[in-house]
Scaffold this active site. Structure first.
Site, short mmCIF file in Angstrom:
data_model
loop_
_atom_site.label_atom_id
_atom_site.label_comp_id
_atom_site.label_asym_id
_atom_site.label_seq_id
_atom_site.Cartn_x
_atom_site.Cartn_y
_atom_site.Cartn_z
CG HIS A 110 -8.97 -2.70 -1.67
ND1 HIS A 110 -10.07 -2.05 -2.18
CD2 HIS A 110 -8.52 -1.92 -0.66
CE1 HIS A 110 -10.27 -0.92 -1.52
NE2 HIS A 110 -9.34 -0.82 -0.58
CG PHE A 111 -9.14 -8.74 1.35
CD1 PHE A 111 -9.91 -9.21 2.40
CD2 PHE A 111 -9.60 -8.93 0.05
CE1 PHE A 111 -11.11 -9.87 2.17
CE2 PHE A 111 -10.80 -9.59 -0.19
CZ PHE A 111 -11.55 -10.05 0.86
CG HIS A 112 -6.37 -2.16 3.62
ND1 HIS A 112 -5.52 -1.14 3.26
CD2 HIS A 112 -7.59 -1.85 3.11
CE1 HIS A 112 -6.20 -0.24 2.55
NE2 HIS A 112 -7.45 -0.65 2.44
CG ASN A 119 -12.71 -0.55 4.74
OD1 ASN A 119 -12.93 -1.06 5.83
ND2 ASN A 119 -11.63 0.17 4.51
CD GLN A 145 -15.21 -0.40 -1.69
OE1 GLN A 145 -16.37 -0.56 -1.35
NE2 GLN A 145 -14.66 -1.07 -2.68
CG ASP A 151 -1.93 1.10 1.20
OD1 ASP A 151 -1.54 2.29 1.26
OD2 ASP A 151 -3.13 0.80 1.12
CB ILE A 152 0.91 4.30 -2.08
CG1 ILE A 152 1.97 5.33 -2.43
CG2 ILE A 152 -0.42 4.94 -1.75
CD1 ILE A 152 1.72 6.04 -3.74
#
Length: 141
Positions: free
Chosen positions: A99-101, A86, A93, A30-31
Protein backbone atom coordinates in the site's frame (compact mmCIF):
# COMPACT_ATOMS: atom_id res chain seq x y z
CA UNK A 1 -1.20 -14.78 1.28
CA UNK A 2 -2.78 -14.29 4.69
CA UNK A 3 -5.99 -12.31 4.95
CA UNK A 4 -5.45 -8.67 5.97
CA UNK A 5 -7.65 -5.73 6.84
CA UNK A 6 -7.14 -4.56 3.24
CA UNK A 7 -8.38 -7.85 1.76
CA UNK A 8 -11.44 -7.46 4.01
CA UNK A 9 -11.94 -3.92 2.70
CA UNK A 10 -11.64 -5.16 -0.90
CA UNK A 11 -14.21 -7.90 -0.27
CA UNK A 12 -16.61 -5.43 1.35
CA UNK A 13 -16.41 -7.19 4.71
CA UNK A 14 -15.08 -3.98 6.27
CA UNK A 15 -16.43 -0.60 5.10
CA UNK A 16 -14.16 2.08 3.69
CA UNK A 17 -14.40 5.58 2.25
CA UNK A 18 -13.58 4.93 -1.41
CA UNK A 19 -12.00 7.74 -3.42
CA UNK A 20 -10.96 5.83 -6.57
CA UNK A 21 -11.27 2.36 -8.05
CA UNK A 22 -10.56 0.56 -11.29
CA UNK A 23 -10.05 -3.11 -12.20
CA UNK A 24 -6.57 -3.18 -10.62
CA UNK A 25 -6.39 -0.73 -7.71
CA UNK A 26 -8.50 0.67 -4.91
CA UNK A 27 -7.94 3.99 -3.11
CA UNK A 28 -9.66 4.95 0.12
CA UNK A 29 -9.26 7.31 3.04
CA UNK A 30 -6.86 6.13 5.72
CA UNK A 31 -8.80 5.69 8.94
CA UNK A 32 -6.12 7.66 10.84
CA UNK A 33 -6.33 10.82 8.69
CA UNK A 34 -2.81 11.93 9.65
CA UNK A 35 -3.66 15.00 7.56
CA UNK A 36 -6.93 15.99 5.85
CA UNK A 37 -7.30 13.77 2.77
CA UNK A 38 -4.75 11.08 3.81
CA UNK A 39 -5.46 8.32 1.30
CA UNK A 40 -4.24 4.76 0.78
CA UNK A 41 -3.77 3.19 -2.64
CA UNK A 42 -3.66 -0.60 -2.77
CA UNK A 43 -3.52 -3.14 -5.59
CA UNK A 44 -6.41 -5.56 -5.82
CA UNK A 45 -3.89 -8.33 -6.54
CA UNK A 46 -2.43 -8.82 -3.08
CA UNK A 47 1.25 -9.05 -2.31
CA UNK A 48 2.88 -8.50 1.06
CA UNK A 49 5.37 -5.83 -0.02
CA UNK A 50 7.29 -4.30 -2.92
CA UNK A 51 9.69 -7.25 -3.00
CA UNK A 52 6.86 -9.66 -3.82
CA UNK A 53 4.95 -7.46 -6.26
CA UNK A 54 4.97 -8.26 -9.97
CA UNK A 55 5.78 -5.72 -12.67
CA UNK A 56 2.28 -5.70 -14.15
CA UNK A 57 0.72 -4.79 -10.80
CA UNK A 58 3.25 -2.00 -10.36
CA UNK A 59 2.34 -0.59 -13.78
CA UNK A 60 -1.26 -0.21 -12.64
CA UNK A 61 -0.17 1.37 -9.35
CA UNK A 62 2.14 3.72 -11.25
CA UNK A 63 -0.74 4.80 -13.50
CA UNK A 64 -3.11 5.35 -10.58
CA UNK A 65 -0.80 7.27 -8.22
CA UNK A 66 -0.80 10.56 -10.17
CA UNK A 67 -4.56 10.30 -10.73
CA UNK A 68 -5.24 10.00 -7.02
CA UNK A 69 -2.60 12.60 -6.12
CA UNK A 70 -4.11 15.11 -8.52
CA UNK A 71 -7.62 14.46 -7.19
CA UNK A 72 -6.34 15.16 -3.66
CA UNK A 73 -4.61 18.31 -4.92
CA UNK A 74 -7.78 19.54 -6.61
CA UNK A 75 -9.98 18.69 -3.62
CA UNK A 76 -7.86 20.21 -0.84
CA UNK A 77 -5.18 22.40 -2.46
CA UNK A 78 -2.38 21.16 -0.16
CA UNK A 79 1.01 22.85 -0.15
CA UNK A 80 2.70 19.51 -0.78
CA UNK A 81 2.15 15.75 -0.76
CA UNK A 82 4.18 12.88 0.67
CA UNK A 83 3.85 9.46 -0.93
CA UNK A 84 5.13 6.80 1.45
CA UNK A 85 5.42 3.07 1.00
CA UNK A 86 6.87 0.91 3.81
CA UNK A 87 8.27 -2.61 3.39
CA UNK A 88 8.71 -4.91 6.34
CA UNK A 89 8.07 -4.52 10.04
CA UNK A 90 11.40 -2.76 10.62
CA UNK A 91 10.34 -0.10 8.06
CA UNK A 92 7.07 0.47 9.96
CA UNK A 93 4.86 -1.66 7.70
CA UNK A 94 1.90 -2.78 9.80
CA UNK A 95 -0.46 -4.19 7.15
CA UNK A 96 1.24 -6.77 4.95
CA UNK A 97 -0.61 -5.94 1.75
CA UNK A 98 1.31 -3.53 -0.48
CA UNK A 99 0.00 0.00 0.00
CA UNK A 100 0.94 3.59 -0.66
CA UNK A 101 0.10 6.47 1.68
CA UNK A 102 -0.72 9.76 -0.04
CA UNK A 103 -0.42 12.35 2.70
CA UNK A 104 -1.34 15.94 1.83
CA UNK A 105 0.79 18.53 3.62
CA UNK A 106 -0.46 21.94 4.68
CA UNK A 107 1.96 24.78 5.40
CA UNK A 108 0.08 26.38 8.27
CA UNK A 109 -1.24 23.18 9.81
CA UNK A 110 0.51 21.44 12.68
CA UNK A 111 -0.27 17.91 11.63
CA UNK A 112 2.18 15.95 13.74
CA UNK A 113 3.72 14.35 10.67
CA UNK A 114 7.31 14.67 9.55
CA UNK A 115 10.50 12.98 8.57
CA UNK A 116 13.82 13.19 10.31
CA UNK A 117 16.48 12.98 7.62
CA UNK A 118 20.09 12.56 8.61
CA UNK A 119 22.54 12.74 5.73
CA UNK A 120 25.90 10.98 5.69
CA UNK A 121 27.67 12.95 2.97
CA UNK A 122 30.61 13.60 5.27
CA UNK A 123 31.12 9.95 6.22
CA UNK A 124 30.44 8.16 2.92
CA UNK A 125 32.92 9.38 0.33
CA UNK A 126 32.79 9.10 -3.46
CA UNK A 127 34.70 5.78 -3.49
CA UNK A 128 32.25 4.26 -1.02
CA UNK A 129 29.32 5.56 -3.08
CA UNK A 130 30.80 3.97 -6.21
CA UNK A 131 31.14 0.64 -4.38
CA UNK A 132 27.55 0.85 -3.16
CA UNK A 133 26.26 1.65 -6.66
CA UNK A 134 28.30 -1.18 -8.20
CA UNK A 135 26.95 -3.69 -5.69
CA UNK A 136 23.36 -2.75 -6.55
CA UNK A 137 24.13 -2.70 -10.29
CA UNK A 138 25.58 -6.21 -10.10
CA UNK A 139 22.19 -7.55 -9.01
CA UNK A 140 20.73 -6.73 -12.45
CA UNK A 141 23.27 -8.84 -14.34
Amino acid sequence: MAETIFSKILSGEIPSYKVYENDYVYAFLDISQVTKGHTLLIPKKASANIFETDEETMKHIGAALPKVANAIKQAFNPDGLNIIQNNGEFADQSVFHLHFHLIPRYENDIDGFGYKWETHEETIDDNAKQELAALIQSQFE
